[in-house]
Design a protein around this motif. Structure first.
Motif, PDB file in Angstrom:
ATOM      1  N   ALA A 195      10.834   0.790   6.534  1.00  0.00           N
ATOM      2  CA  ALA A 195      12.080   1.472   6.893  1.00  0.00           C
ATOM      3  C   ALA A 195      12.379   1.479   8.381  1.00  0.00           C
ATOM      4  O   ALA A 195      13.445   1.944   8.783  1.00  0.00           O
ATOM      5  N   HIS A 196      11.464   0.990   9.231  1.00  0.00           N
ATOM      6  CA  HIS A 196      11.658   0.984  10.677  1.00  0.00           C
ATOM      7  C   HIS A 196      11.600  -0.454  11.188  1.00  0.00           C
ATOM      8  O   HIS A 196      11.019  -1.325  10.528  1.00  0.00           O
ATOM      9  N   PRO A 197      12.179  -0.740  12.360  1.00  0.00           N
ATOM     10  CA  PRO A 197      12.184  -2.131  12.850  1.00  0.00           C
ATOM     11  C   PRO A 197      10.800  -2.766  12.937  1.00  0.00           C
ATOM     12  O   PRO A 197      10.631  -3.928  12.540  1.00  0.00           O
ATOM     13  N   VAL A 198       9.807  -2.050  13.446  1.00  0.00           N
ATOM     14  CA  VAL A 198       8.429  -2.539  13.524  1.00  0.00           C
ATOM     15  C   VAL A 198       7.505  -1.355  13.285  1.00  0.00           C
ATOM     16  O   VAL A 198       7.708  -0.280  13.867  1.00  0.00           O
ATOM     17  N   VAL A 199       6.496  -1.537  12.435  1.00  0.00           N
ATOM     18  CA  VAL A 199       5.553  -0.465  12.118  1.00  0.00           C
ATOM     19  C   VAL A 199       4.137  -1.017  12.206  1.00  0.00           C
ATOM     20  O   VAL A 199       3.847  -2.108  11.688  1.00  0.00           O
ATOM     21  N   ASP A 200       3.243  -0.283  12.866  1.00  0.00           N
ATOM     22  CA  ASP A 200       1.839  -0.673  12.920  1.00  0.00           C
ATOM     23  C   ASP A 200       1.167  -0.422  11.577  1.00  0.00           C
ATOM     24  O   ASP A 200       1.303   0.662  10.988  1.00  0.00           O
ATOM     25  N   LEU A 201       0.437  -1.417  11.083  1.00  0.00           N
ATOM     26  CA  LEU A 201      -0.386  -1.281   9.893  1.00  0.00           C
ATOM     27  C   LEU A 201      -1.788  -0.928  10.371  1.00  0.00           C
ATOM     28  O   LEU A 201      -2.460  -1.746  11.016  1.00  0.00           O
ATOM     29  N   LEU A 202      -2.226   0.292  10.079  1.00  0.00           N
ATOM     30  CA  LEU A 202      -3.449   0.852  10.655  1.00  0.00           C
ATOM     31  C   LEU A 202      -4.645   0.701   9.719  1.00  0.00           C
ATOM     32  O   LEU A 202      -4.507   0.744   8.490  1.00  0.00           O
ATOM     33  N   ARG A 203      -5.823   0.580  10.323  1.00  0.00           N
ATOM     34  CA  ARG A 203      -7.056   0.437   9.541  1.00  0.00           C
ATOM     35  C   ARG A 203      -7.371   1.715   8.774  1.00  0.00           C
ATOM     36  O   ARG A 203      -7.842   1.673   7.636  1.00  0.00           O
ATOM     37  N   THR A 204      -7.117   2.842   9.389  1.00  0.00           N
ATOM     38  CA  THR A 204      -7.295   4.160   8.793  1.00  0.00           C
ATOM     39  C   THR A 204      -6.149   5.038   9.278  1.00  0.00           C
ATOM     40  O   THR A 204      -5.497   4.709  10.268  1.00  0.00           O
ATOM     41  N   PRO A 205      -5.865   6.175   8.626  1.00  0.00           N
ATOM     42  CA  PRO A 205      -4.846   7.073   9.179  1.00  0.00           C
ATOM     43  C   PRO A 205      -5.177   7.429  10.628  1.00  0.00           C
ATOM     44  O   PRO A 205      -6.302   7.815  10.950  1.00  0.00           O
ATOM     45  N   ASN A 206      -4.207   7.231  11.519  1.00  0.00           N
ATOM     46  CA  ASN A 206      -4.387   7.442  12.959  1.00  0.00           C
ATOM     47  C   ASN A 206      -5.420   6.504  13.579  1.00  0.00           C
ATOM     48  O   ASN A 206      -5.884   6.745  14.696  1.00  0.00           O
ATOM     49  N   GLY A 207      -5.761   5.427  12.867  1.00  0.00           N
ATOM     50  CA  GLY A 207      -6.762   4.496  13.362  1.00  0.00           C
ATOM     51  C   GLY A 207      -6.154   3.347  14.142  1.00  0.00           C
ATOM     52  O   GLY A 207      -4.970   3.366  14.508  1.00  0.00           O
ATOM     53  N   VAL A 241       8.152   3.944   4.937  1.00  0.00           N
ATOM     54  CA  VAL A 241       8.530   3.174   3.759  1.00  0.00           C
ATOM     55  C   VAL A 241       9.687   3.859   3.045  1.00  0.00           C
ATOM     56  O   VAL A 241       9.880   5.074   3.153  1.00  0.00           O
ATOM     57  N   ARG A 242      10.446   3.051   2.328  1.00  0.00           N
ATOM     58  CA  ARG A 242      11.586   3.592   1.590  1.00  0.00           C
ATOM     59  C   ARG A 242      11.824   2.754   0.348  1.00  0.00           C
ATOM     60  O   ARG A 242      11.375   1.602   0.256  1.00  0.00           O
ATOM     61  N   ASP A 243      12.537   3.335  -0.606  1.00  0.00           N
ATOM     62  CA  ASP A 243      12.964   2.633  -1.804  1.00  0.00           C
ATOM     63  C   ASP A 243      14.336   2.040  -1.514  1.00  0.00           C
ATOM     64  O   ASP A 243      15.285   2.770  -1.219  1.00  0.00           O
ATOM     65  N   THR A 244      14.458   0.738  -1.553  1.00  0.00           N
ATOM     66  CA  THR A 244      15.725   0.113  -1.168  1.00  0.00           C
ATOM     67  C   THR A 244      15.974  -1.129  -1.993  1.00  0.00           C
ATOM     68  O   THR A 244      15.053  -1.703  -2.602  1.00  0.00           O
ATOM     69  N   ALA A 245      17.221  -1.547  -2.026  1.00  0.00           N
ATOM     70  CA  ALA A 245      17.578  -2.780  -2.725  1.00  0.00           C
ATOM     71  C   ALA A 245      16.967  -3.989  -2.024  1.00  0.00           C
ATOM     72  O   ALA A 245      16.740  -3.967  -0.808  1.00  0.00           O
ATOM     73  N   ARG A 246      16.702  -5.020  -2.789  1.00  0.00           N
ATOM     74  CA  ARG A 246      16.042  -6.202  -2.235  1.00  0.00           C
ATOM     75  C   ARG A 246      16.910  -6.877  -1.172  1.00  0.00           C
ATOM     76  O   ARG A 246      18.134  -6.961  -1.307  1.00  0.00           O
ATOM     77  N   ARG A 279      32.520 -12.918  12.198  1.00  0.00           N
ATOM     78  CA  ARG A 279      31.373 -13.096  13.096  1.00  0.00           C
ATOM     79  C   ARG A 279      30.180 -12.228  12.740  1.00  0.00           C
ATOM     80  O   ARG A 279      29.068 -12.483  13.213  1.00  0.00           O
ATOM     81  N   PHE A 280      30.401 -11.194  11.924  1.00  0.00           N
ATOM     82  CA  PHE A 280      29.336 -10.235  11.654  1.00  0.00           C
ATOM     83  C   PHE A 280      29.104 -10.078  10.158  1.00  0.00           C
ATOM     84  O   PHE A 280      30.011 -10.278   9.342  1.00  0.00           O
ATOM     85  N   ALA A 281      27.877  -9.700   9.829  1.00  0.00           N
ATOM     86  CA  ALA A 281      27.511  -9.327   8.465  1.00  0.00           C
ATOM     87  C   ALA A 281      27.259  -7.831   8.437  1.00  0.00           C
ATOM     88  O   ALA A 281      26.544  -7.296   9.292  1.00  0.00           O
ATOM     89  N   LYS A 282      27.832  -7.151   7.459  1.00  0.00           N
ATOM     90  CA  LYS A 282      27.634  -5.717   7.320  1.00  0.00           C
ATOM     91  C   LYS A 282      26.355  -5.458   6.531  1.00  0.00           C
ATOM     92  O   LYS A 282      26.164  -5.985   5.432  1.00  0.00           O
ATOM     93  N   THR A 283      25.454  -4.645   7.105  1.00  0.00           N
ATOM     94  CA  THR A 283      24.241  -4.223   6.419  1.00  0.00           C
ATOM     95  C   THR A 283      24.178  -2.701   6.456  1.00  0.00           C
ATOM     96  O   THR A 283      24.971  -2.059   7.152  1.00  0.00           O
ATOM     97  N   ASP A 284      23.212  -2.125   5.758  1.00  0.00           N
ATOM     98  CA  ASP A 284      23.098  -0.663   5.810  1.00  0.00           C
ATOM     99  C   ASP A 284      22.535  -0.188   7.139  1.00  0.00           C
ATOM    100  O   ASP A 284      22.465   1.012   7.399  1.00  0.00           O
TER     101      ASP A 284
END
Length: 246
Positions: free
Chosen positions: A6-18, A58-63, A103-108
């Protein structure tokens, strides 16, 4: 349960707060394996990489229908490049296009330049050309985006953009990608060179293209000089020369 980032870039962590192991981009699909207070354990659909994310990542969203094929782009509030930008997205980000204008595509997430988008299922052809567009990107351990990337991230981003399955780390990449060549084989564009803990694209027979700490960026480096430098700094010899394409 399948969700998306759900965010532009998210760190995938080894452990919570890791520590960060890799990163995921907006629109990347994940399977939720477990939930704890404030955290979800996930497996990334693109490579099976497992780790922990904040629950709000994370979010529930259309493909998604399109992906960002420019090194980076902005989502604007209106179909006007002078309007405020809502978010910045990296190469490889997946978005759902709702409609398109001149010139543009509309997204959510806002209005994104059409020239920066490519349909899902429409890959590029040359992974080295993809990697070349990211020259100058800052080095970031575990990074997977235009805002920061490491050696295996650069290989994965380029391969996935060209429809080539690719693990997230250099060790699994060495085992999974291409055909191992005998020592002394000639280098050609698109080959991969591996060291213990490092990987680089062969841009041409004399030049490497890699995200590296020496330059702290995605950079070009003379191939023979790089092999010597890496050995002299204590990281050992090349462990594999692999060829992706015949």
């Amino acid at each position: 349960m399948s969700l998306s980032i759900a965010h532009p870039v998210v760190d995938l962590l080894r452990t919570p707060n890791g520590p960060r192991d890799r990163q995921l981009l907006f629109g990347d699909d994940v399977t939720v394996l477990a939930r704890t207070e404030g955290w979800v354990e996930v497996a990334a659909a693109k490579d099976g990489y497992r780790g922990f994310l904040p629950s709000d990542a994370v979010r529930d969203t259309a493909r998604a229908t399109h992906w960002v094929s420019a090194p980076a782009t902005h989502a604007y509030e209106a179909e006007d490049f002078k309007s405020p930008d809502r978010a910045s997205f990296s190469f490889g980000t997946q978005l759902r296009v709702q409609s398109t204008g001149d010139r543009f595509a509309k997204t959510d997430q806002g209005y994104v330049p059409k020239a920066h988008l490519r349909a899902i299922g429409d890959p590029l052809a040359d992974p080295v050309a993809v990697a070349e567009t990211l020259i100058g990107t800052p080095y970031l351990w575990g990074g997977n985006s235009r805002f920061g990337i490491d050696c295996s991230g650069l290989v994965q981003v380029a391969c996935l953009a060209c429809g080539l399955p690719c693990p997230g780390d250099s060790g699994p990449q060495e085992r999974a990608l291409g055909t191992r060549l005998p020592e002394g084989s000639a280098y050609q564009r698109g080959d991969l060179l591996f060291w213990k803990g490092h990987v680089a694209w062969v841009r041409d027979p004399d030049t490497l293209l890699h995200a590296n700490v020496h330059a702290m960026a995605v950079a070009l480096e003379p191939l023979d000089a790089a092999i010597t430098r890496i050995a002299e700094q204590g990281d050992g010899p090349v462990t594999a020369h692999k060829r992706l394409f015949d």
